[in-house]
Design an enzyme around this catalytic site. Structure first.
Site, mmCIF file in Angstrom:
data_model
loop_
_atom_site.group_PDB
_atom_site.id
_atom_site.type_symbol
_atom_site.label_atom_id
_atom_site.label_comp_id
_atom_site.label_asym_id
_atom_site.label_seq_id
_atom_site.Cartn_x
_atom_site.Cartn_y
_atom_site.Cartn_z
ATOM 1 N N TYR A 49 0.883 -1.203 -0.004
ATOM 2 C CA TYR A 49 -0.055 0.009 -0.130
ATOM 3 C C TYR A 49 0.853 1.291 0.038
ATOM 4 C CZ TYR A 49 -3.923 -3.109 1.272
ATOM 5 O OH TYR A 49 -4.997 -3.981 1.061
ATOM 6 N N GLU A 50 0.542 2.090 -0.806
ATOM 7 C CA GLU A 50 1.484 3.473 -0.949
ATOM 8 C C GLU A 50 1.644 3.978 0.338
ATOM 9 O OE1 GLU A 50 -1.514 5.266 -3.776
ATOM 10 O OE2 GLU A 50 -1.052 7.178 -2.517
ATOM 11 N N ILE A 51 0.678 3.874 1.309
ATOM 12 C CA ILE A 51 1.061 4.488 2.715
ATOM 13 C C ILE A 51 2.343 3.980 3.356
ATOM 14 C CG2 ILE A 51 -0.498 2.935 4.045
ATOM 15 C CD1 ILE A 51 -1.476 5.674 5.351
ATOM 16 N N SER B 91 7.719 3.406 0.310
ATOM 17 C CA SER B 91 6.879 2.735 -0.788
ATOM 18 C C SER B 91 7.223 3.413 -1.990
ATOM 19 C CB SER B 91 5.443 2.505 -0.290
ATOM 20 O OG SER B 91 4.896 3.744 -0.127
#
Length: 253
Positions: free
Chosen positions: A51-53, A85
């Protein structure tokens, strides 16, 4: 007899089958998340979900309502940040597939998630998030979206996320890494760009959908071959997994 399935289930299964074991996938919520989890729970157990977070390989019980929802981070294998990320993983070329959505997509795969023009009026939306970075540096980009004439267009109102830019080699000519594969999975069909011009073309049509349905709901001309593949239907095992393990609350399927 095969179990009946919804269009969203068909889209999730079709997208899941495009993923390969061992790949690193940057994914957002909704059907991309469902498709990735289905792949990991069936044919691709060593697939890495990012997840980009900055959460990697969580084992969340609840689907969550946003990537900042802590329920989504449950039993995460590794925690980093947006910089970790997108900077240390994505921009180093370590992401195989970026899974995106968008307001509009054009014939070259450029995505608009920023604004819609209606004459002199402009309606703004949320914008890119990490999508522009993801489509730039991921080796492949898969897009899941609703098939509407206003959403699949000749030219987007604003290029938020670059696909194949102006077609051909125009993307690499501008210094961007070339995306090796781009697919668009809709509720009517699957598109790809596997031609020299890098223009949207039909890959398969879902069962029960006609060429006229495609033309009526697409804002750019699409050629319909005389012989076009029908999208493979989900198996009973895939539908069971979706309904009982991946999305039992039916938030997205």
């Amino acid at each position: 007899m095969a179990m009946k399935f919804s269009t969203n289930e068909l889209m999730a299964v079709t997208a899941a089958r495009m993923l390969e074991d061992g790949q690193n996938i940057v994914v957002g919520l909704g059907l991309p998340q469902i498709a990735t989890l289905l792949a990991k729970n069936t044919h691709a157990p060593n697939l890495n979900i990012i997840y980009e977070i900055g959460v990697i390989n969580p084992e969340s019980v609840d689907a969550g309502v946003g990537i900042a929802d802590p329920r989504l981070w449950y039993k995460g294998e590794y925690f980093t940040s947006f910089i970790g990320s997108l900077g240390q993983i994505l921009q180093r070329g370590l992401v195989d597939v970026g899974f995106l959505g968008g307001l509009q997509i054009d014939k070259y795969g450029n995505i608009n998630s920023t604004l819609i023009r209606n004459g002199n009026d402009i309606k703004h939306f949320t914008g890119s998030g990490g999508a522009a970075d993801i489509a730039t540096f991921a080796k492949k980009t898969f897009i899941i979206m609703k098939h509407e004439k206003r959403k699949i267009v000749d030219a987007v109102d604003f290029i938020t996320t670059v696909g194949y830019l102006r077609g051909g080699n125009s993307r690499s000519d501008q210094g961007m890494p070339m995306c090796s594969d781009m697919r668009v999975i809709t509720n009517l069909c699957v598109f790809n760009f596997n031609n020299e011009e890098r223009v949207l073309q039909l890959e398969s049509i879902h069962a029960g959908v006609t060429g006229q349905d495609i033309w009526n709901n697409t804002g750019v001309h699409v050629s319909i071959p005389a012989e076009v593949k029908t999208t493979d239907e989900p198996t009973d095992e895939e539908i069971y997994m979706l309904r009982n393990k991946i999305d039992p609350e039916r938030l997205y399927i």
